[in-house]
Design an enzyme around this catalytic site. Structure first.
Site, PDB file in Angstrom:
ATOM      1  CE  LYS A  66      10.477  30.542  32.968  1.00  0.00           C
ATOM      2  NZ  LYS A  66       9.470  31.003  32.044  1.00  0.00           N
ATOM      3  CD  GLU A  76       7.133  27.107  27.142  1.00  0.00           C
ATOM      4  OE1 GLU A  76       6.472  26.460  27.992  1.00  0.00           O
ATOM      5  OE2 GLU A  76       7.043  28.336  27.007  1.00  0.00           O
TER       6      GLU A  76
HETATM    7  P1  ATP Z   1       6.499  32.952  33.266  1.00  0.00           P
HETATM    8  O1  ATP Z   1       5.943  34.268  32.856  1.00  0.00           O
HETATM    9  O2  ATP Z   1       7.809  33.003  33.929  1.00  0.00           O
HETATM   10  O3  ATP Z   1       6.437  31.909  32.182  1.00  0.00           O
HETATM   11  P2  ATP Z   1       4.380  31.622  34.442  1.00  0.00           P
HETATM   12  O4  ATP Z   1       3.628  32.009  35.657  1.00  0.00           O
HETATM   13  O5  ATP Z   1       3.690  31.618  33.129  1.00  0.00           O
HETATM   14  O6  ATP Z   1       5.612  32.536  34.410  1.00  0.00           O
HETATM   15  P3  ATP Z   1       6.117  29.810  35.654  1.00  0.00           P
HETATM   16  O7  ATP Z   1       5.780  28.608  36.400  1.00  0.00           O
HETATM   17  O8  ATP Z   1       6.438  30.957  36.491  1.00  0.00           O
HETATM   18  O9  ATP Z   1       4.961  30.175  34.644  1.00  0.00           O
HETATM   19  O10 ATP Z   1       7.305  29.511  34.689  1.00  0.00           O
HETATM   20  C1  ATP Z   1       7.344  28.268  34.125  1.00  0.00           C
HETATM   21  C2  ATP Z   1       6.881  28.341  32.708  1.00  0.00           C
HETATM   22  O11 ATP Z   1       8.013  28.348  31.858  1.00  0.00           O
HETATM   23  C3  ATP Z   1       6.155  27.084  32.350  1.00  0.00           C
HETATM   24  O12 ATP Z   1       4.773  27.235  32.514  1.00  0.00           O
HETATM   25  C4  ATP Z   1       6.516  26.809  30.920  1.00  0.00           C
HETATM   26  O13 ATP Z   1       5.530  27.359  30.080  1.00  0.00           O
HETATM   27  C5  ATP Z   1       7.789  27.572  30.705  1.00  0.00           C
HETATM   28  N1  ATP Z   1       8.985  26.718  30.481  1.00  0.00           N
HETATM   29  C6  ATP Z   1       9.909  26.899  29.535  1.00  0.00           C
HETATM   30  N2  ATP Z   1      10.889  25.998  29.610  1.00  0.00           N
HETATM   31  C7  ATP Z   1      10.595  25.193  30.646  1.00  0.00           C
HETATM   32  C8  ATP Z   1      11.242  24.064  31.233  1.00  0.00           C
HETATM   33  N3  ATP Z   1      12.395  23.589  30.787  1.00  0.00           N
HETATM   34  N4  ATP Z   1      10.633  23.488  32.298  1.00  0.00           N
HETATM   35  C9  ATP Z   1       9.471  23.973  32.780  1.00  0.00           C
HETATM   36  N5  ATP Z   1       8.823  25.029  32.268  1.00  0.00           N
HETATM   37  C10 ATP Z   1       9.368  25.648  31.212  1.00  0.00           C
END
Ligand code: ATP
Length: 591
Positions: free
Chosen positions: A250, A300
């Site tokens: 991530k 990302e």
């Molecule tokens: P967070 O603050 O955890 O990023 P968020 O609400 O912005 O939360 P989430 O869906 O909760 O978004 O977390 C997924 C986010 O992580 C995605 O929107 C993306 O920007 C990021 N990300 C980083 N690496 C990955 C990956 N391998 N696959 C999907 N998303 C990823």
């Protein structure tokens, strides 16, 4: 359709707050509209004239708006300004001013079409006389308005409509009007998630009902709403939910949906579907290697240290979002884009294929190295230890944690579901004190650092066993001068093989006798399967690492290697960090 009908409907919507009532009022309005008008009503009701991703803004400042109201009403600008301060709402002000207009002679009744096309004209006006065009067009509309029409036109022009109608309420109204029932909203929602243009959806369903919707599919240039992840607290819970998984790094950067046309055009969209192509010219250029096919990728983008390739914290990337200085930010913080999904290829949507198949396609297109590269991931089958180790390794490399995905799942646009789960490091706490670490090895640099060291392997001291145990790789915080001198400084201490007093699971390019001590500051201490400091002390199979370590600039020549920070001190720091976090959590919960 007369605009007065729309304005009256908005006035009713303002008076009520019940969702069902709102849906009913809107439904009746849609039923009176032809498809072209349905499209316009859909945009206007959300205070828009086009989908957000087109970035079309009305762009009329308050001052210009007040001038237009003055022109249309014949009231002096001074009085308008004074009244605005008293009333405080541009809509009510326009309504009041238009009501005071002396003669209605020659007034033309406003139609929805005219209001909409005038608003488009205001938004699209560019060039030296654009201000003039905007004021004249707005004033022209107001001159022909009834007071209640003026109220809503002024609010829309200023981007302050706020009827309390959300996208989903509007979709409900469309479902009632054209598909017979609110229960069928999901049909519209599904399309809205892959084609988030409310006007287009309204027109399609008004024109041909379900058939119209069938024609809407993933389209190059139209951003898809991103799939999002659910959060869990532990690796155990991950395994319960998705036993056979893809565990992906991530990255802590910016979500980027990449649209590539075969002729070489590229568009980048943010998580909120804004066009962010401009701040990332380097990403756009790097994507040129993919030209020749139409595709949509999900990714990302992170900032990296150009010399060491280390991933930098999110804040560094945000320098890109400034309006000016993109060039400098680009040099200082070059971007690497990690692609984790492919949603469209050569005219076909791939979102309904299982992730496993999308990944195969992705791997045939996106390389594992370079500035546009595939996400780092591992296939894990119900193995808790493997998952935990992979997680720690990721955190220590600067990741936020992992995103775990079900290889059999389709891409659920706009959905935060259980097919994607995020497992994040559970605490964020600053390491306040710097530590003194011993350099035990080095890694050769690249780019600007070619010919010198890119990073040093740093260790703590363990007096019980008289050993040096590694705790981080450090490549940040050095001045250019320091960098150039590194090989010279360490030359007397270079050894052919690893010194027997050094315990390391990492292979350095060059090994040193543990002699030189540097002062280091980091963000926090994390569990790590690759460092030997504190190994097995907190968790079996894991050591401790300093995350985002930086050289403070102080060479601790006054300290010998045995005076360096000890392993026990780092273990204590880790434990007190945890305690602090627990206390913070308790405080937060109490508040
Ligand atoms: P967070 O603050 O955890 O990023 P968020 O609400 O912005 O939360 P989430 O869906 O909760 O978004 O977390 C997924 C986010 O992580 C995605 O929107 C993306 O920007 C990021 N990300 C980083 N690496 C990955 C990956 N391998 N696959 C999907 N998303 C990823």
């Amino acid at each position: 359709m007369k605009f007065i009908r729309v304005a009256e409907c908005y006035s009713k919507l303002e008076e009520i707050s019940g969702r069902l009532e709102m849906i009913d009022i809107l439904k009746r309005l849609f039923l009176e509209a032809n498809p072209d008008e349905a499209e316009k009503i859909a945009y206007l009701t959300l205070g828009k004239i086009a989908p957000d991703y087109e970035g079309l803004e009305l762009g009329l400042g308050e001052k210009l708006a007040l001038r237009a109201i003055s022109i249309a009403s014949g009231i002096s600008e001074q009085t308008i300004s004074k009244e605005y301060k008293r009333i405080g709402d541009i809509g009510k002000l326009a309504e009041w001013a238009v009501g005071k207009r002396p003669s209605l002679f020659g007034k033309e009744e406003l139609t929805l079409d005219r209001v909409f096309s005038s608003l488009l004209k205001i938004a699209r006006a560019t060039g030296s006389d654009s201000q003039d065009i905007k004021i004249r067009t707005f004033a022209g509309l107001l001159s022909d308005s009834e007071p209640i029409e003026a109220r809503y036109i002024a609010r829309i022009v200023m981007g302050r409509l706020r009827l309390g109608v959300q996208d989903m309420t509007l979709l409900d109204a469309l479902a009632e009007a054209y598909l017979g029932s609110r229960e069928r909203r999901s049909l519209l929602e599904e399309k809205y998630n892959i084609y988030p243009d409310i006007g287009r959806i309204a027109r399609a369903v008004a024109e041909k009902k379900e058939k119209g919707l069938e024609e809407i599919d993933v389209t190059l240039g139209v951003p898809i709403r991103p799939m999002l992840a659910q959060r869990v607290k532990s690796a155990e819970e991950v395994i319960e939910r998705i036993p056979k998984m893809y565990a992906e790094h991530k990255y802590d950067g910016e979500r980027m949906q990449i649209h590539i046309w075969k002729d070489g055009r590229v568009k980048l969209f943010s998580r909120r579907l804004e066009d962010i192509t401009a701040p990332y010219p380097d990403v756009r250029d790097a994507l040129k290697t993919f030209v020749g096919r139409d595709m949509i990728l999900d990714s990302e983008t992170v900032a990296v240290n150009p010399d060491t390739g280390e991933i930098l914290p999110f804040q560094e990337l945000m320098h890109r979002r400034r309006k000016y200085g993109v060039e400098e930010a680009m040099e200082q913080y070059p971007a690497v884009t990690y692609v984790f999904d492919i949603l469209y290829l050569d005219g076909k949507s791939l979102i309904n294929l299982p992730l496993r198949e999308r990944r195969k396609i992705l791997e045939s297109i996106v390389p594992k190295e370079g500035n546009i590269r595939e996400v780092v991931y591992r296939e894990i089958d119900s193995n808790l230890q493997e998952l935990e180790a992979f997680f720690e390794e990721a955190v220590e490399k600067g990741m936020e944690g992992l995103v775990i995905k079900d290889p059999n799942s389709r891409y659920q646009a706009g959905t935060r579901g259980w097919n994607w789960i995020k497992l994040k490091r559970s605490y964020i706490s600053k390491m306040i004190e710097p530590v003194d670490l011993v350099a035990v090895g080095a890694f050769m640099g690249r780019g600007k650092r070619a010919g010198t060291y890119g990073a040093l392997l740093m260790a703590v001291y363990d007096p019980k066993e008289d050993k040096y145990k590694t705790v981080c790789k450090m490549g940040s915080g050095f001045t250019d001068e320091d960098l150039g001198r590194l090989p010279e400084i360490f030359k007397p201490y270079v050894t052919e093989v690893k010194d027997p007093s050094v315990e390391s699971k990492i292979e350095a390019d060059v090994w040193f006798q543990p002699k030189i001590v540097l002062e280091v500051i980091g963000d926090e201490i994390t569990l790590s399967p690759v460092h030997t400091c504190g190994f097995n002390s907190i968790r079996k199979g894991s050591g401790l690492a300093i995350r985002f370590p930086r050289f403070t600039g102080r060479w601790r020549d006054d300290k010998g290697p045995e005076d360096a920070t000890t392993e026990d001190e780092i273990i204590q720091m880790y434990k007190s960090q945890l305690k602090e976090i627990k206390e913070e959590k308790i405080k937060e919960e109490a508040a």
